[in-house]
Design an enzyme around this catalytic site. Sequence first.
Site: not given
Lengths: 171, 550
Positions: B51, B113-114, B163, B464
Amino acid sequence: MNERFTISLIVNNKSGVLNRIAGLFSKRCYNIDSLAVGETENPEISRMTIVSTGGEYTRSQIVKQLNKLHDVKQAVLLEDEDSVSVEHLLIKLKTDGNGNSKVTELLNRYGGKIMYIGESFIIADLTGPTKNINDCIVKCVPLGIIELCRSGSLSLSKNAEDVLDINNFII
Amino acid sequence: MIYSGARILIEELIRHDIKTVFGYPGGAVLDIYDELYNNCDRIEHIISAHEQGAAHAADGYARVTGKPAVVIATSGPGATNLVTGIANAYLDSVPIIAVTGNVAVPLLGRDSFQEVDIVGITQPIVKHSYIVREADELEFIINEAFAIASSGRKGPVLIDISKTAQSGTCEYKGNYNISFNEKKPLPDLSVALKAIETAKKPYIYCGGGVLASNAEKEVLELSKRISAPIGLSIMGLTAVPSSYELNLGVSGMHGKYASNLAQSEADLMIAVGVRFSDRATGNLSEYTKNCTVIHIDIDEAELGKNVASMIDLCGDAKLILQSLLSSIKKSEKPNWVNRVLCYKKSDNQISDKKDFLPENIISFIRAKMSSDTVVATDVGQHQMWVVQHYGFEKPHKLLTSGGLGTMGYGMGAAVGGCVASDRKRTVLFTGDGSFGMNLNEIATAVSQGLPLLIVILNNGVLGMVRQWQCMFYDERYSSTTLNRRTNFVDLAKAFGADGKVVNSMSELESVFEDGLPGNKPLILDCRIDLDKKVFPMIPPQGSVKDILIG
C-alpha cells in the site's frame, strides 16, 4: 513575553473535532491551559473557549493554524479588555472544625453558593473571572479542600459587529 | 437512483475525472473492489505490491496532473501502510484522496479483526478526514473531500468508509458541486509595489506554490521585468526553465553557490509559494539580514511562520503576480545581473565529462531524454545531485519528496508519474539504500508494462548519512556501510525487468546504443565512488558564509 490569551472558536459539533483541535496544539507544541466546549443555539455548531500561554508569535500562529482546520468555522483572539470571561468552580470544603460560618463568610465574599451540605463538608458553586476563582481557592486552602472542579474559561467578545452568524451553518 | 455506497464512491470518482486509482484489495474494501470490477471499462485500478507504493503512486500521479489522485486500501494494516505516503503528500501539499475501508459499524470500536483508528492515526498529516458510517453520508463527503484536497493549499484527505456504508444503499443524485475556491479580494499591493520599484538588487525565491497555482509564466515575466535572478526551492524547481539565464538554480543547504550568494546579497526577496523550511534557510538570523522580504502565499499561517517578512501578501500566487505585473515598469539592472551571472559561472561543472561521476551520469541521461520526461527521485545524495544537475525545462516533471524526505518514495512515484504521462518513458534516479526500501514495486511496473529507466547511483553506502558522519562525526560510519551482495541485474530479471551493471560513461553510452526496452523497466546499476559528496553544502544552521564548495 509569555502571557495568557483566550481564543474563541466556532466549530462543527461533530465527533472528533475536539481531537483535531487538541491534536493541533500538541503537534505545534502549544499548551492548552483551559478548555470549555458547548453546543450553541444551533445544534450543528459548538463554541469553544481555549486559554493558552505564549508570546505574540504563538498567539498569531495558533489562530492562523486553527482557522485552517475544516471543522473550525472561525477562530478569533479575544483581548481581555474587549471581552467578558467567566469561569465556574465547584469545590468540596471540609466543615468539621471550621464551623459553617467561616465557610459561608468566605463564599459570600466571593459570591459563591452552597449547592449541597454533607455531614462533614459542603459543595459550593462559584462563578466569576479566573482571577476571582484563583483567589477564592487560595483562601479555601486553610479551611480544607477535599476536591474541586473548574470549568475552564468561557469568553465572549464585547463586540456585536464581527460575530459569525452561526445560523448560516444549518444545512 | 438507489445505489450502494460502494457504487456511489465509484460513480463520484468517475464524475471527478478520476481515470486511474491505485490500491490494494482486502476484506474491508471488498464491496468497493466489486464495483471496480463492474466498472473496469470506466475506471482503471492499478494494484501495487504494497500500500505504501500505491500511496506514493497516487502522489506521483497528482504531481504530474496537478489534480487530486486516489489511493484505496483496506482497513487495519492496509490503512497503516498508507501513513508514510499520506504524510509525504501532506508535507509537499499534494492533493491525494486516500480511501480506506473499515469494519462494519457494529464491529467499530471493539478491536475487531483488521480494525484501526486510521482517522486518529493520520489526524496530524491530513488536511481533513472523514469516518463514513452510513451510505447516505458518502456522496456529500466525497464531494467535499475533493473540494478540500484541491482548494487553497492543496493536500491529502482521508475517507474511512465502514463496510456498512459500502454495502448499504441510498438515493444517489450525482449533482453535487462543492468548491472552496471562493474569490477573495487581493491584498493591498501598494507597499510591495513600492519595495519592488525601489529595489536595486531584487531576488525571486520561487517555491512549490508557483506550480500549484500555475504561476510559472508570471514568475518568469516578473524576473525579466525587474531584472531579478531566481532561486528555487526543491518543490519549486521545475517552475522556471533551467535554461533561463537568470535561473540560478536551487537554493538552500545543497543549493547552488550562485543562488545562495545572490539571495544573501539581495536587498529585496520576493518569496512566492515557499515555506522557508530549515533546509532552505539555514540560520534564520543571518538568512534575511540584508533584505526586505515580500512573502506571497495562499496559506496565511505560512506568513511569518519561519521568516518574519515585512510585506505579507496572502492569496493565490498567480493572481497576485498578475496584479503586481500590471503596475510594474521594466527596469534594467546591469550591475546586479552581471554580478549574479558571474556567480553562476562558478557553479559550472569542472569535472571531466568522461569521469563516471553522478553529475555526468545525470547530465548524460538528461541529454537522452526529452524535456517532457517525468523524473522521479528517492531521497539522499542522488536526489540532491538530480536537483543540482538535471536541468528541468518544464513544470511538474520532477517527483521528489521535499518535505518529508521519504526514502522509498521514488519507485511508487515513478509508477504513478509514468501512468499519468501516458505511460511514456519515465526516469527514476535512486540510491541503493532508498531503492532497497520499496523495490517490490518493480513488480507493479512490470505487470503494467511501464518503460521505467531506473538509475541506481550505487555506492554501497547510505551516502548522505555517511557524508554527515564523515564531516561532523569524525568518520565514524555507524551502520551506513551496507555490505549487501544484492545483484540488481539478477533481481531485475527475477521481477521480469531488465538490468545492467554500468561502470563507466562508455558503458552508459552503450546502454543507449543498444536501445531501451519499450514495455518494461530497465535497471542500471551504476557503481559510483562511495566517498563522493554533495557540494555545495551549507552546514546545518549555517549561513552562506559557511558554504562549502567541495
